[in-house]
Enzyme design. Structure first.
Site, PDB file in Angstrom:
ATOM      1  N   THR A   1     -26.540  -9.488   9.663  1.00 28.75           N
ATOM      2  CA  THR A   1     -27.449  -9.220   8.538  1.00 28.75           C
ATOM      3  C   THR A   1     -26.673  -8.526   7.421  1.00 28.75           C
ATOM      4  O   THR A   1     -25.933  -7.574   7.668  1.00 28.75           O
ATOM      5  CB  THR A   1     -28.633  -8.347   9.010  1.00 28.75           C
TER       6      THR A   1
ATOM      7  N   GLY B   1     -13.804  -2.562  -0.625  1.00 24.97           N
ATOM      8  CA  GLY B   1     -14.584  -1.721  -1.542  1.00 24.97           C
ATOM      9  C   GLY B   1     -14.036  -0.322  -1.731  1.00 24.97           C
ATOM     10  O   GLY B   1     -13.999   0.202  -2.846  1.00 24.97           O
TER      11      GLY B   1
ATOM     12  N   ASN C   1       0.802  -1.218   0.000  1.00 21.01           N
ATOM     13  CA  ASN C   1       0.000   0.000   0.000  1.00 21.01           C
ATOM     14  C   ASN C   1       0.840   1.276   0.000  1.00 21.01           C
ATOM     15  O   ASN C   1       0.369   2.335  -0.377  1.00 21.01           O
ATOM     16  CB  ASN C   1      -0.960   0.021   1.185  1.00 21.01           C
TER      17      ASN C   1
ATOM     18  N   CYS D   1      -3.339   4.918   7.699  1.00 17.16           N
ATOM     19  CA  CYS D   1      -3.472   4.507   9.090  1.00 17.16           C
ATOM     20  C   CYS D   1      -2.310   4.997   9.926  1.00 17.16           C
ATOM     21  O   CYS D   1      -2.424   5.137  11.120  1.00 17.16           O
ATOM     22  CB  CYS D   1      -3.533   2.990   9.168  1.00 17.16           C
TER      23      CYS D   1
HETATM   24  N1  PLP Z   1      -4.693  -4.193   3.403  1.00 23.06           N
HETATM   25  C1  PLP Z   1      -4.102  -3.229   2.675  1.00 23.06           C
HETATM   26  C2  PLP Z   1      -2.927  -3.567   1.822  1.00 23.06           C
HETATM   27  C3  PLP Z   1      -4.592  -1.916   2.721  1.00 23.06           C
HETATM   28  O1  PLP Z   1      -4.016  -0.966   2.004  1.00 23.06           O
HETATM   29  C4  PLP Z   1      -5.712  -1.635   3.542  1.00 23.06           C
HETATM   30  C5  PLP Z   1      -6.215  -0.253   3.681  1.00 23.06           C
HETATM   31  O2  PLP Z   1      -5.469   0.705   3.612  1.00 23.06           O
HETATM   32  C6  PLP Z   1      -6.293  -2.693   4.263  1.00 23.06           C
HETATM   33  C7  PLP Z   1      -5.755  -3.955   4.173  1.00 23.06           C
HETATM   34  C8  PLP Z   1      -7.477  -2.473   5.134  1.00 23.06           C
HETATM   35  O3  PLP Z   1      -8.634  -2.288   4.372  1.00 23.06           O
HETATM   36  P1  PLP Z   1      -9.919  -1.598   5.052  1.00 23.06           P
HETATM   37  O4  PLP Z   1      -9.592  -0.131   5.139  1.00 23.06           O
HETATM   38  O5  PLP Z   1     -11.045  -1.878   4.120  1.00 23.06           O
HETATM   39  O6  PLP Z   1     -10.097  -2.227   6.375  1.00 23.06           O
END
Ligand code: PLP
Length: 385
Positions: free
Chosen positions: A238, A201, A152, A324
């Site tokens: 649900t 999504g 990411n 994050c």
């Molecule tokens: N895995 C990767 C490589 C990501 O880039 C992300 C989000 O940045 C996630 C998992 C987590 O996804 P979500 O934000 O839908 O929980």
């Protein structure tokens, strides 16, 4: 001329109008519970079934191998915790990589508290891992390999097909977090040969709060969320009908638009070659094995946070690492993993383009970024020395 340029598509994406309009009926007249027997409920159940079939065919899976979740993080948690506990009689050793998303790394930390042992493979300076590295790490008690398809932060694409083949040669199941790969490069579970694959999504122009997990038939997996009989008794709760419909529409559009990723890559390459001309600047990660829209650059002598704020004032949304980790001042574990020293990791900028970006956006970034970098360096005592 001022404009707004969104260059943070790895953090999240806008919800596309087509996705929103596919979802809208399920916030209005089509509000039935998919478990209800009357026609209003059955219509919701049919919408979910259609979405499942569509997603399965787009990914090369069977419909009953697709499970809907609340996000990529839930899919990652489910795959890893579920497979670890289902295979505990065979061993407690799991292999992953140092530069996974925290949805994977922190899940592995949680398993360590339950007595599982985790080996995190190092990546090289380009962000790559070889099948030989995996081969050397597999032990008789290894019960799972979890490796991301695309990173990411630096966009590195791992050779998942080859890595999965190594795991399978030792009868070890293979999970890939494909949250960043899906919609940016072709993803076909049959071709990759993986046992589980997660997606989210909001990285592909559907809303935040919906994801999916592919689980190959026959894969041993415990449930993560117990509850009603939803998702064939595998995931209680649900169903989020509107969001599931949106996810399927978004994936359909993303796959239709994959050919446009060549244009996105050209825009990214222009950014890379122009930004590289700024002195004391280096591109982080492999340019060859990389997502088409991703660029990650380290500028020496400046702080990424200040850069983001000044870019924001100029109307450009970008990131210094994964969304994050921007709340913390810890340098990105991904940038440290490819060998960047702390100060260069702190001065790194991630630009992630999507098919919504244009050449004019690239012109605008190239107009605004160099003077901002120069201005920040003028204020840096280290640079002046
Ligand atoms: N895995 C990767 C490589 C990501 O880039 C992300 C989000 O940045 C996630 C998992 C987590 O996804 P979500 O934000 O839908 O929980």
């Amino acid at each position: 001329m001022s404009r707004f340029v969104y260059a943070d598509n790895a953090a999240t994406t806008s919800v596309s109008p087509e996705v929103l309009s596919a979802m809208l009926p399920y916030f209005g007249s089509e509000y039935g519970n998919p478990s209800s027997l009357y026609s209003l409920g059955r219509k919701s159940a049919e919408a979910i079934a259609e979405a499942r079939e569509k997603i399965a065919s787009l990914l090369g899976a069977k419909p009953n191998e697709i499970f809907f979740t609340s996000c990529g993080s839930e899919s990652d948690n489910w795959a890893i915790k579920g497979a670890a506990h289902a295979n505990i009689s065979k061993g407690k050793h799991i292999i992953s990589t140092v530069y996974e998303h925290h949805a994977v790394l922190h899940t592995l930390d949680a398993l360590k508290k339950d007595g599982f042992e985790v080996t995190l493979l190092e990546v090289d300076s380009e962000g790559l891992i070889t099948p030989e590295q995996l081969e050397a790490a597999i032990r008789p008690d290894t019960i799972l390999v979890a490796m991301m398809y695309a990173n990411n932060e630096i966009g590195t694409i791992l050779p998942i097909k080859e890595l999965a083949a190594v795991a399978h040669a030792h009868k070890v199941p293979f999970f890939t977090d494909a949250v960043q790969a899906v919609g940016n490069i072709p993803v076909n579970v049959a071709d990759l040969g993986v046992d589980m694959l997660s997606l989210s999504g909001h990285k592909i122009h559907a809303p935040k709060g919906v994801g999916a997990l592919y689980v190959k038939t026959g894969t041993r997996l415990h449930n993560l969320i117990d509850g009603g009989g939803q998702e064939r008794r595998r995931r209680g709760g649900t169903e989020n009908v509107a969001y599931i419909v949106g996810l399927a529409k978004a994936l359909e559009i993303a796959i239709e638009q994959l050919p446009d990723m060549e244009r996105v890559k050209k825009m990214r390459d222009r950014l890379a070659s122009e930004i590289s001309k700024i002195p004391a600047t280096r591109i982080n990660g492999s340019m060859e094995h990389r997502l088409p829209g991703n660029l990650n650059v380290a500028f020496e002598f400046i702080e990424g946070e200040s850069l983001i704020l000044l870019l924001d004032m100029a109307g450009i949304a970008a990131s210094t690492g994964s969304a994050c980790s921007t709340a913390s001042l810890e340098p990105s574990h991904v940038l440290l993993s490819i060998g960047l020293p702390h100060e260069k990791a702190h001065g790194s900028l991630r630009l992630t383009l999507s098919h919504e970006n244009t050449d004019e956006d690239v012109d605008y970034i190239l107009e605004k970024l160099p003077p901002i970098v120069a201005r920040l360096r003028e204020m840096s005592p280290l640079y002046n020395n």
